[in-house]
Write a protein that holds these residues in place. Structure first.
Motif, PDB file in Angstrom:
ATOM      1  N   PRO A 161     -10.856   5.063 117.194  1.00 16.15           N
ATOM      2  CA  PRO A 161      -9.469   5.974 117.431  1.00 16.15           C
ATOM      3  C   PRO A 161      -8.237   5.359 117.070  1.00 16.15           C
ATOM      4  O   PRO A 161      -8.447   3.798 116.970  1.00 16.15           O
ATOM      5  CB  PRO A 161      -9.408   6.176 118.986  1.00 16.15           C
ATOM      6  N   LEU A 162      -7.190   5.891 116.572  1.00 20.50           N
ATOM      7  CA  LEU A 162      -6.070   4.975 116.098  1.00 20.50           C
ATOM      8  C   LEU A 162      -4.989   5.965 116.070  1.00 20.50           C
ATOM      9  O   LEU A 162      -5.040   7.191 115.867  1.00 20.50           O
ATOM     10  CB  LEU A 162      -6.406   4.289 114.654  1.00 20.50           C
ATOM     11  N   VAL A 163      -3.808   5.571 116.035  1.00 21.01           N
ATOM     12  CA  VAL A 163      -2.524   6.072 115.800  1.00 21.01           C
ATOM     13  C   VAL A 163      -1.699   5.689 114.381  1.00 21.01           C
ATOM     14  O   VAL A 163      -1.749   4.722 113.918  1.00 21.01           O
ATOM     15  CB  VAL A 163      -1.437   5.769 116.828  1.00 21.01           C
ATOM     16  N   ILE A 164      -1.584   6.942 113.738  1.00 22.52           N
ATOM     17  CA  ILE A 164      -0.596   6.831 112.563  1.00 22.52           C
ATOM     18  C   ILE A 164       0.862   6.921 112.513  1.00 22.52           C
ATOM     19  O   ILE A 164       1.236   8.036 113.476  1.00 22.52           O
ATOM     20  CB  ILE A 164      -1.143   7.435 111.444  1.00 22.52           C
ATOM     21  N   LEU A 165       1.605   6.024 112.196  1.00 20.50           N
ATOM     22  CA  LEU A 165       3.132   6.456 112.385  1.00 20.50           C
ATOM     23  C   LEU A 165       3.564   6.672 110.842  1.00 20.50           C
ATOM     24  O   LEU A 165       3.543   5.782 110.135  1.00 20.50           O
ATOM     25  CB  LEU A 165       3.930   5.232 112.807  1.00 20.50           C
ATOM     26  N   ASP A 166       3.849   7.883 110.641  1.00 22.05           N
ATOM     27  CA  ASP A 166       4.184   8.115 109.192  1.00 22.05           C
ATOM     28  C   ASP A 166       5.647   8.239 108.972  1.00 22.05           C
ATOM     29  O   ASP A 166       6.680   8.966 109.593  1.00 22.05           O
ATOM     30  CB  ASP A 166       3.845   9.643 108.760  1.00 22.05           C
ATOM     31  N   LEU A 167       6.438   7.056 108.291  1.00 26.41           N
ATOM     32  CA  LEU A 167       7.939   6.585 108.752  1.00 26.41           C
ATOM     33  C   LEU A 167       8.714   7.227 107.165  1.00 26.41           C
ATOM     34  O   LEU A 167       8.404   6.513 106.425  1.00 26.41           O
ATOM     35  CB  LEU A 167       8.035   5.024 108.665  1.00 26.41           C
ATOM     36  N   GLY A 168       8.895   8.618 107.433  1.00 24.25           N
ATOM     37  CA  GLY A 168       9.588   8.957 106.179  1.00 24.25           C
ATOM     38  C   GLY A 168      10.899   8.698 105.919  1.00 24.25           C
ATOM     39  O   GLY A 168      11.520   7.852 106.352  1.00 24.25           O
ATOM     40  N   GLY A 169      11.647  10.024 105.193  1.00 27.03           N
ATOM     41  CA  GLY A 169      13.065   9.991 105.061  1.00 27.03           C
ATOM     42  C   GLY A 169      13.794  10.576 106.226  1.00 27.03           C
ATOM     43  O   GLY A 169      14.802  10.303 106.407  1.00 27.03           O
ATOM     44  N   GLY A 170      13.385  11.736 106.404  1.00 26.88           N
ATOM     45  CA  GLY A 170      14.015  12.459 107.215  1.00 26.88           C
ATOM     46  C   GLY A 170      13.328  12.742 108.602  1.00 26.88           C
ATOM     47  O   GLY A 170      13.922  12.834 109.771  1.00 26.88           O
ATOM     48  N   SER A 171      12.090  12.279 108.752  1.00 28.04           N
ATOM     49  CA  SER A 171      11.488  12.551 110.228  1.00 28.04           C
ATOM     50  C   SER A 171      10.381  11.421 110.323  1.00 28.04           C
ATOM     51  O   SER A 171       9.888  10.686 109.328  1.00 28.04           O
ATOM     52  CB  SER A 171      10.760  13.849 110.235  1.00 28.04           C
ATOM     53  N   THR A 172      10.108  11.156 111.617  1.00 26.59           N
ATOM     54  CA  THR A 172       9.097   9.908 111.798  1.00 26.59           C
ATOM     55  C   THR A 172       7.913  10.680 112.625  1.00 26.59           C
ATOM     56  O   THR A 172       8.248  11.640 113.753  1.00 26.59           O
ATOM     57  CB  THR A 172       9.735   9.202 112.931  1.00 26.59           C
ATOM     58  N   ASP A 173       6.884  10.693 111.788  1.00 23.96           N
ATOM     59  CA  ASP A 173       5.655  11.600 112.492  1.00 23.96           C
ATOM     60  C   ASP A 173       4.644  10.591 113.071  1.00 23.96           C
ATOM     61  O   ASP A 173       4.530   9.688 112.500  1.00 23.96           O
ATOM     62  CB  ASP A 173       5.094  12.627 111.263  1.00 23.96           C
ATOM     63  N   SER A 174       4.094  10.971 114.116  1.00 26.43           N
ATOM     64  CA  SER A 174       2.763  10.323 114.491  1.00 26.43           C
ATOM     65  C   SER A 174       1.701  11.196 114.774  1.00 26.43           C
ATOM     66  O   SER A 174       1.837  12.545 115.310  1.00 26.43           O
ATOM     67  CB  SER A 174       3.369   9.686 116.025  1.00 26.43           C
ATOM     68  N   ALA A 175       0.394  10.680 114.734  1.00 31.56           N
ATOM     69  CA  ALA A 175      -0.655  11.441 115.054  1.00 31.56           C
ATOM     70  C   ALA A 175      -1.728  10.440 115.567  1.00 31.56           C
ATOM     71  O   ALA A 175      -1.968   9.351 115.391  1.00 31.56           O
ATOM     72  CB  ALA A 175      -1.353  12.170 114.265  1.00 31.56           C
ATOM     73  N   TYR A 176      -2.378  10.893 116.828  1.00 32.59           N
ATOM     74  CA  TYR A 176      -3.339  10.183 117.383  1.00 32.59           C
ATOM     75  C   TYR A 176      -4.967  10.682 117.137  1.00 32.59           C
ATOM     76  O   TYR A 176      -4.987  11.860 117.266  1.00 32.59           O
ATOM     77  CB  TYR A 176      -3.279  10.062 118.853  1.00 32.59           C
ATOM     78  N   ILE A 177      -6.018  10.050 116.654  1.00 33.66           N
ATOM     79  CA  ILE A 177      -7.195  10.796 116.457  1.00 33.66           C
ATOM     80  C   ILE A 177      -8.178   9.809 117.327  1.00 33.66           C
ATOM     81  O   ILE A 177      -8.200   8.557 117.283  1.00 33.66           O
ATOM     82  CB  ILE A 177      -7.610  10.678 114.932  1.00 33.66           C
ATOM     83  N   ASN A 178      -8.863  10.542 118.031  1.00 32.82           N
ATOM     84  CA  ASN A 178      -9.878   9.942 119.105  1.00 32.82           C
ATOM     85  C   ASN A 178     -11.238   9.809 118.262  1.00 32.82           C
ATOM     86  O   ASN A 178     -11.600  10.339 117.048  1.00 32.82           O
ATOM     87  CB  ASN A 178      -9.947  10.966 120.464  1.00 32.82           C
ATOM     88  N   ARG A 179     -12.201   9.435 119.207  1.00 33.41           N
ATOM     89  CA  ARG A 179     -13.709   8.959 118.676  1.00 33.41           C
ATOM     90  C   ARG A 179     -14.229  10.235 118.175  1.00 33.41           C
ATOM     91  O   ARG A 179     -15.141   9.971 117.052  1.00 33.41           O
ATOM     92  CB  ARG A 179     -14.360   8.333 119.410  1.00 33.41           C
ATOM     93  N   ASP A 180     -13.867  11.492 118.658  1.00 34.97           N
ATOM     94  CA  ASP A 180     -14.624  12.750 118.270  1.00 34.97           C
ATOM     95  C   ASP A 180     -13.834  13.333 117.052  1.00 34.97           C
ATOM     96  O   ASP A 180     -14.356  14.300 116.820  1.00 34.97           O
ATOM     97  CB  ASP A 180     -14.587  13.545 119.484  1.00 34.97           C
TER      98      ASP A 180
END
Length: 609
Positions: A405-424
């Motif tokens: 599992p890991l988390v991504i932080l998408d640091l853009g120009g207008g918004s900060t997006d985040s997503a977590y994906i588990n082992r499944d």
């Protein structure tokens, strides 16, 4: 070949990834261009076409040879149009000059009644005066007349000069008095009024006029009047010279422009006054989260701002304003330069303010319009892919050394997006308003640059001080020497070092001050949003349940933001670093790559079925 293109339409840039999926997934090309129009509108098609054309030319194919184009679901959020500074402006009953001219003369504090230099011969020897000298009187004549006045026993306590002759006049005087020059609108100075002029020694700053109690002593103010002159004293802090003049009563009146209250609608309803600051607004936001909509009090600054957001989005999407919903806001405490009422040299004072970034959600997806127009122009089937953050996870997993599992932080120009994906492989994502463009806005505002492009350069590159024509000292203290002389217009200037280019910064702020403003702007926007995002996507809403975070997006390329985030997350025991998409592209191209991978996976799973 069976070529698939993934297209990520961002607030600032549009990115493309092209892969051949005929036998197995094989990435061939990528490109990046500026986004055209506001993200999620049909104006984006021009930028998408340019990015596709560039990526195709890299592998010597035509756009028409593509099998399909996958575009991200860019529409639900638009954060860049909503950034606006909301402030309460107070105009005080006084005229002031605090513009820190380059050439003040003399030293000390002088208090007296303002008179024109032509009237100096008619002044009583018992009266203390401040002499006002227009440009029509040259420095030699001014100095001679002042020296004659001294001999007659006239108590000239200081001078206000329109030209830049402060030092030239001071050098010719028999007695040193404080002189402030470069006063453009000298004709606006009220005559016969009590005035105070202060000039500090080189390397020092004024002490009396920057102290509200000092001003109260000079002008014999009541406690109530002292409250009103606090903005004046605050504006003069750090100046080497200043003038404060008491205007005739009623000439300049106090006026308050209300900042207003912001109204948050979610699990409940909360009203927060903008003046209470960002901390209180974020606290209220958490109490009603998830946010369904937000508005402002009618007739106030924040109310007008929220309506403008809806109006702009309504015009762009063709929907009624009532259908436009604000799904997130990011408030940030800041300072903004406000023009001083009654100022005589275009003075500005810094006032407390709250900057807001708002994220807008529309009821229907304009992406369908974008897809239809793009398909018509290219003749290639266009598919609307998955949610940005989910696609970014797939792209981030191509970084060597990463795994679920890991988390991504998408640091853009207008918004900060985040997503977590588990082992499944299950993904939980969130979008928050505010990112790189808001940082640029804060830098531009707090430094009073009125130059968005320069503020962008200050954000992205390190700075230095040009100490001589042959050396510069970087902001971290390191010195760089040159064999050829630097351009003379850079001497003794603060500059942005952009590769081989040096861009002068036209402000009187010190290098340390500019650096502090830049770093604070990044911290206020990105650290705040990163913590908000991780709290939302973390397992059981506990940040300490996260082990790995991968940073992607344009702002992950910044020379100090990743280190700031990494330092902050180290407190939670989280491993954090920049992504390296496909082992070659750094933090860029995550969403575009993820779109291609998603298409390939869905194609493969349908075949297996």
């Amino acid at each position: 070949m069976k070529l698939i293109a993934g297209v990520d339409i961002g607030n600032s840039t549009t990115e493309v990834a092209i892969a051949d999926i005929e036998k197995e997934l094989n990435f061939l090309s990528s490109s990046i261009v500026r986004t055209t129009g506001i993200k999620g509108t049909v104006e984006n098609v021009v930028g998408v076409y340019n990015a596709l054309k560039e990526a195709c030319s890299n592998i010597k194919v035509d756009i028409s040879q593509l099998h399909a184009i996958c575009i991200n679901e860019a529409t639900p959020v638009i954060g860049d149009v909503a950034m606006e500074t909301i402030t309460q402006t107070v105009i005080t009953e006084s005229t002031m000059i605090g513009h820190n001219p380059d050439t003040p003369g003399g030293l000390g504090l002088g208090i007296g009644r303002t008179i024109f230099i032509d009237e100096i011969d008619y002044v009583s020897s018992t009266e203390e005066v401040i002499c006002v000298i227009p440009k029509s009187v040259d420095f030699e004549t001014a100095a001679r007349r002042l020296n004659l006045a001294f001999k007659k026993g006239i108590k000239v306590q200081g001078a206000i000069v329109q030209g830049d002759d402060g030092v030239l006049i001071s050098n010719r005087l028999e007695r040193k008095i404080p002189i402030v020059d470069e006063v453009t609108h000298i004709d606006r100075i009220p005559m016969g009024m009590v005035s105070a002029v202060e000039v500090a020694a080189p390397g020092e700053t004024i002490k009396v006029l920057s102290n509200p109690y000092g001003l109260a002593t000079i002008f014999n103010l009541t406690p109530e009047e002292t409250k009103h002159i606090i903005p004046i004293s605050r504006a003069l802090i750090g100046n080497r010279s200043a003038v404060v003049i008491r205007t005739p009563e009623g000439e300049v009146k106090e006026r308050v422009i209300p900042a207003g209250k912001i109204i948050l609608y979610g699990t409940g309803e909360k009203r927060v006054a903008i003046e209470e600051g960002s901390e209180k607004i974020i606290k209220a936001l958490k109490e009603v989260w998830p946010l369904k909509d937000a508005s402002g009090e009618p007739g106030t600054n924040v109310g007008g701002m929220m309506e403008r957001v809806r109006q702009v989005m309504s015009e762009l999407t063709g929907q009624s304003q009532g259908d436009i919903k604000i799904q997130d806001i990011l408030p940030v405490d800041t300072f903004v330069p406000q023009r001083v009422q009654g100022g005589l040299a275009g003075e500005f004072a810094l006032e407390n303010a709250v900057a807001l970034a708002a994220m807008v959600k529309t009821n229907k997806l304009p992406m369908e319009n974008i897809a239809a127009k793009l398909q018509k122009e290219t003749g290639v089937k266009v598919i609307i892919g998955g949610v940005e953050a989910n696609m970014a996870v797939l792209g981030a997993l191509t970084t060597p050394g990463t795994a679920k599992p890991l988390v991504i932080l998408d640091l853009g120009g207008g918004s900060t997006d985040s997503a977590y994906i588990n082992r499944d492989g299950a993904v939980k994502s969130i979008h928050h308003a505010g990112a790189g463009e808001m940082v640029t806005m804060l830098i531009n505002s707090e430094l009073g640059l009125e130059d968005y492009n320069l503020a962008e350069e200050i954000k992205k590159y390190p700075m230095a001080r040009v100490e001589s024509l042959f050396n510069i000292r970087y902001e971290d203290g390191t010195v760089c020497f040159f064999q050829q002389p630097l351009p003379s217009n850079l001497f003794a200037r603060n500059v942005v070092v952009k590769g081989e280019e040096m861009i002068p910064i036209p402000t009187r702020h010190s290098l340390e001050k500019i650096k502090t403003i830049r770093r604070e702007a990044k911290r206020k926007v990105f650290i705040t949003n990163v913590i908000r995002a991780l709290e939302d996507v973390a397992p059981f809403n506990n940040i300490r349940g996260i082990e790995f975070v991968v940073l992607v997006g344009g702002s992950a390329l910044d020379f100090e933001i990743p280190e700031m985030i990494s330092d902050e997350l180290s407190r939670y025991g989280i491993v954090c670093g920049r992504g390296n998409i496909r082992g070659a592209l750094g933090p860029r191209n995550a969403v575009a790559t993820g779109l291609v991978i998603s298409y390939y996976n869905s194609l493969r799973s349908s075949k297996n079925e």
